[in-house]
Design a protein around this motif. Structure first.
Motif, short mmCIF file in Angstrom:
data_model
loop_
_atom_site.label_atom_id
_atom_site.label_comp_id
_atom_site.label_asym_id
_atom_site.label_seq_id
_atom_site.Cartn_x
_atom_site.Cartn_y
_atom_site.Cartn_z
N CYS A 169 19.90 -14.40 16.04
CA CYS A 169 20.00 -15.04 14.73
C CYS A 169 20.47 -16.48 14.83
O CYS A 169 20.10 -17.33 14.02
CB CYS A 169 20.94 -14.25 13.83
SG CYS A 169 20.18 -12.74 13.16
N GLU A 173 17.99 -18.57 12.81
CA GLU A 173 18.56 -18.46 11.47
C GLU A 173 17.83 -19.34 10.48
O GLU A 173 17.61 -18.97 9.33
CB GLU A 173 20.05 -18.83 11.52
CG GLU A 173 20.77 -18.60 10.20
CD GLU A 173 22.26 -18.83 10.34
OE1 GLU A 173 23.00 -18.37 9.49
OE2 GLU A 173 22.67 -19.46 11.32
N CYS A 176 14.55 -17.81 8.65
CA CYS A 176 14.58 -16.91 7.49
C CYS A 176 14.65 -17.77 6.23
O CYS A 176 15.56 -18.57 6.06
CB CYS A 176 15.79 -15.98 7.57
SG CYS A 176 15.70 -14.80 8.95
N THR A 181 18.93 -13.36 4.79
CA THR A 181 20.00 -13.21 5.78
C THR A 181 19.40 -12.69 7.09
O THR A 181 18.62 -11.73 7.08
CB THR A 181 21.07 -12.24 5.29
OG1 THR A 181 21.62 -12.72 4.06
CG2 THR A 181 22.19 -12.10 6.31
N CYS A 182 19.76 -13.32 8.20
CA CYS A 182 19.27 -12.89 9.51
C CYS A 182 20.19 -11.80 10.05
O CYS A 182 21.42 -11.94 10.06
CB CYS A 182 19.21 -14.06 10.48
SG CYS A 182 18.55 -13.63 12.12
N CYS A 191 14.83 -10.54 9.20
CA CYS A 191 15.32 -11.22 8.01
C CYS A 191 15.48 -10.21 6.87
O CYS A 191 14.56 -9.45 6.56
CB CYS A 191 14.34 -12.31 7.59
SG CYS A 191 14.19 -13.67 8.78
#
Length: 210
Positions: A169, A173, A176, A181-182, A191
């Motif tokens: 993530c 990150e 996404c 939210t990752c 995601c």
């Protein structure tokens, strides 16, 4: 009647019948060969049996073995009396700050003439030069680490020695989208989409009117 004769000896011989070869080494004196080796008498001359590393008529010339370029792969050659020393150019890889005192590795060429490839993959096994179970592949003058895609399920390794790792993530990150939210998973990351979005990266806006 008495018959007498006298021989006119050629250079290098003496005696009533010229049967004696004159010792030219004795004539030249104790320093005939610069005291390096014994003098070898010849006919009206002498030669010096020079030790390794010396030459010239009287062994007074020191031979520079480095002139023959014995050191390979950019190594430095240092001449000595009758010998030479090669200083190999090695690449120093230091990750002692990460894995401790055994984390210093040397890559390149070794051997007396620096012409022998160092197989880093075989030389360094405890610890292995490629960290995180990376695959080490040796090549002429170096090596390459192929890092595994996953370390412990939710992170991946990177770096020349696979010595660093990062959560999936942390790497993706930013991929996404739309407030997603990752989440790290056992095989990578995914995601978690915010309401109203879908898709691998939550890039698709759900049309609630449909």
């Amino acid at each position: 009647k008495v018959h007498a004769f006298q021989c006119a000896c050629p250079s290098g011989f003496e005696g009533s019948s010229c049967e004696i070869n004159i010792d030219d080494c004795a004539l030249a004196g104790p320093n005939a060969c610069e005291s390096y080796e014994r003098c070898l008498d010849g006919v009206n001359n002498f030669t010096c049996a020079c030790p390794i590393g010396y030459g010239g008529d009287r062994c007074s010339v020191e031979i520079n073995e480095c002139d023959a370029n014995p050191c390979k792969n950019g190594a430095n050659c240092t001449d000595g009396p009758g010998n030479y020393t090669c200083t190999c150019h090695l690449t120093v890889i230091d990750i002692t700050s990460l894995i401790g005192p055994k984390g210093k590795f040397y890559s390149g060429y070794g051997g007396q003439n620096c012409d022998e490839d160092i197989n880093e993959c075989e030389v360094y096994t405890d610890p292995p030069i490629c960290q995180s179970n990376g695959l080490c592949v040796n090549h002429d003058g170096g090596f390459q680490c192929f890092c595994p895609s996953s370390v412990g399920g939710s992170s991946f390794s990177f770096g020349a020695l696979c010595e660093s790792s990062i959560e999936y993530c942390d790497r993706r990150e930013h991929q996404c989208r739309n407030g997603a939210t990752c989440l790290n998973t056992l095989v990578g990351s995914e995601c978690k989409c915010a309401p109203g979005y879908k898709g691998e990266l939550c890039q698709i806006d759900i049309d609630e009117c449909l």
